[in-house]
Design an enzyme around this catalytic site. Sequence first.
Site, short mmCIF file in Angstrom:
data_model
loop_
_atom_site.label_atom_id
_atom_site.label_comp_id
_atom_site.label_asym_id
_atom_site.label_seq_id
_atom_site.Cartn_x
_atom_site.Cartn_y
_atom_site.Cartn_z
CB THR A 63 0.56 26.12 -4.19
OG1 THR A 63 0.11 26.24 -5.54
CG2 THR A 63 0.26 27.43 -3.45
CE LYS A 95 -0.67 5.79 7.61
NZ LYS A 95 -2.05 5.56 7.98
CG PHE A 112 -1.88 1.20 1.15
CD1 PHE A 112 -3.13 1.06 0.56
CD2 PHE A 112 -1.52 2.46 1.61
CE1 PHE A 112 -4.00 2.14 0.44
CE2 PHE A 112 -2.38 3.56 1.49
CZ PHE A 112 -3.63 3.39 0.92
CG ASP A 145 5.51 4.00 1.82
OD1 ASP A 145 5.41 4.54 2.93
OD2 ASP A 145 4.56 3.94 1.02
#
Lengths: 469, 469
Positions: free
Chosen positions: B351, B327, B187, B296
């Site tokens: 941005t 997280k 995931f 990750d």
Amino acid sequence: MAVASSFPNEPSAPAMKTSIPGPKSESMRAELSQIQNAETVQFFADYEKSIGNYIADVDGNLLLDAYTQISSIPIGYNHPDLLKITQNKSNQTLFVNRPALGVFPPSDYAKRIRESLLSVAPQGMHNVMTMMCGSCSNENAFKTAFIWYRTKQREGKEPTQEELESCMENKPPGSPPLTILSFKGSFHGRTYACLSTTHSKAIHKVDFPALNWPKASYPRYKYPLEEHSDFNASEDRNCLAEVENEIYTWNKKGCHVAGVIVEPVQAEGGDHWASNSFFRNLQNIVKKYGTALIVDEVQTGCGVTGKMWAHSHWNLPQPPEIVTFSKKMLLGGYYYKSDLHVKQGYRIFDTWMGDPSKLVLLEGVLKAIKRDNLIENTQNTGALLLGELKRLEKKYPAFLNSARGLGTFCAVTCCDVSTRNKIITQIRQRGVNLGGCGEQSIRFRPALIFQPHHVEAIISRFEDVLNSL
Amino acid sequence: MAVASSFPNEPSAPAMKTSIPGPKSESMRAELSQIQNAETVQFFADYEKSIGNYIADVDGNLLLDAYTQISSIPIGYNHPDLLKITQNKSNQTLFVNRPALGVFPPSDYAKRIRESLLSVAPQGMHNVMTMMCGSCSNENAFKTAFIWYRTKQREGKEPTQEELESCMENKPPGSPPLTILSFKGSFHGRTYACLSTTHSKAIHKVDFPALNWPKASYPRYKYPLEEHSDFNASEDRNCLAEVENEIYTWNKKGCHVAGVIVEPVQAEGGDHWASNSFFRNLQNIVKKYGTALIVDEVQTGCGVTGKMWAHSHWNLPQPPEIVTFSKKMLLGGYYYKSDLHVKQGYRIFDTWMGDPSKLVLLEGVLKAIKRDNLIENTQNTGALLLGELKRLEKKYPAFLNSARGLGTFCAVTCCDVSTRNKIITQIRQRGVNLGGCGEQSIRFRPALIFQPHHVEAIISRFEDVLNSL
């Protein structure tokens, strides 16, 4: 009057102590360059000293800001209403306890969304998803369009076992060859699908693999509009014919166009506008092919064009399927029509799903907009700004042309890229912060508290620079 | 002791007044369903009343939380240090004036990054980019790997004119056919490229077009590890052979593998662990093909495995190319090796580029972790938790197996999906909030302030539930 009352101590003019970037900014940039690319940094700001329309830098300069963090500061720096919100103890618990909104939302979350985001929803839209930023809003808008389109193809049925299995391999039919049509010159963000629909500048795109999805031209008008109505009308016709041809061709080859994403103004791409009738006709084509119209209001939303949403100027007979937002709205997200409601959970989902600490600030922004008539202010100030830009382009035709805009969302084109860059650099030395867009345009992106006297302060310095060229 | 001192008033046990979801949660969910899909909402929380390891809901229930907003609350609810940070006037200006960090960063921004993010950087990594969330961190990690890979292919030269032109059409050579290899069961997020590397559940993926990039198997060990060492070693060998075969095959057909993305533990996919030697060998293969290793650590980072970064357990001879986070770190981003430094501005850009209001909170989190020895606490508490899970699986072999974990990052597998769901539902009625993962596992994701007495409170209720089955 009401506008000014929030900032009784706003300075009356820029005050410059050094050139920009000053020595402190230069040394901080050198330090930051050790950690990450800092080439794009223009100066380091002192946000404690910034106020209203004025941004302070670390070298003691105070600039009138008509660029406002790439158009993302809605009601000026250090607005007292927003500071008050951060001082509220109940809000502070939202700042330190960030919820997974899809699973454990805070008390009365629906009520808060209703009183903030839904209170300013585009006409006919009653559903909204919150997200983090413009890119993830557009990514999830695409996903919502894909679910809607496939569900229609399945006549409302749930995905089949074969679809559930093949999607785990990234293969059809579960991962179907659907596409999103975008316009040449557009900017919709930087993540994979967004970047594949972005076509404003090569430096954003080169070296990244991309989806070869359908593209059509966006009108390129000649200004002043009233002197070129035939040419501009033919631009509309040609671009719309391209749109229809692309949808027809891609559908025919089995890569159906599930959505068309479009900006009301191609902002980053150079402030290219299209007519209200262009968009009404675009909606007709999109409807004819059962495709979703996705209006990207990340930069045009939140009142800057003189309406809350730029697409309200178009007088569409029905709302678009999806309207995305971010920037001045402080958090990302999208409104959608109720027939795009996703029936199953976890399909449009992530850990945070937005950020309630931004939502409480947005509540303050929307209250100030309403109480202080900031949209009306933007209409009035914008009319003056556009009038002054038109006066300047007449006075300096060798340097400026194509003044255009609605509300304070204005731009003017320069004769070439080096003149554009020179103007932006030199006006910054005089204490005005402006941004470029496209190849050779200057864009005005002030906050909603920008007033006539701010226009005058900018225009007089603009004229100084033009006289010095 | 130090851990407890931040929450002198933390309750000593859960206190339940209604079933979950209670009537107020039910009515708020019905209201929210009018606005967006709210099927995934478990209850509405009262964040003002939540404290430490305990989450309060709107019906007056108080639950011991070992799920913590899908593993994203680092040091408990309403930590006094974090509340103090929100009360500081200088910080409040960062909350209300969100900068475009790539253009107008706040004063001393490099220093703040150095004292926060870089003070806990993985060994050998001195560069970091900040982002908004896990998905955009991974999206930009991919982009960084693509730029690095293409620049090597061009022997350090700038993109050619042909590349700059073709990328505007989304066509090679400017938009090259590069790929990222991912693992089955992984995931990595929900935006287009991330979702194409995510293979945990069909409901995340179905109906969305996807990139058919290379995939390899991730080990599926048998537990207890010490009884299955031959089988598990062969899992490692087979998976690594798949990785090498995929890279070789895809490179040969011209779709080069620029990066390999991997989780230290496949968390959402079911808490599947791989051995330290698996990862050392994975790095060897990745290096052999000049590919970037992207770790990750969105869920495994920030101390939960008993080290700041889970990949530190592997004893890699060199750092991975990129480590992504989000997280518990409160903002997204990624560390990267200096040879992945991007020379040109505006290539990795958006941005906001993160959010300094999250960075000031992270500063408080990292200080508390250090001062209160929260990583050591997590090692000790985790050892107790895993020991208890192993005791339970021996006592209830018909229901539980494969207890596994490091630090408090623990899981246990149930005999089937309905038993798993029953346990999670029934333990919640007893005041313990836990999450599922994969098909039939239960995951423990407490905050770093989770202590032995919290383990005891959970395990006694867990045993109650098991006895009632």
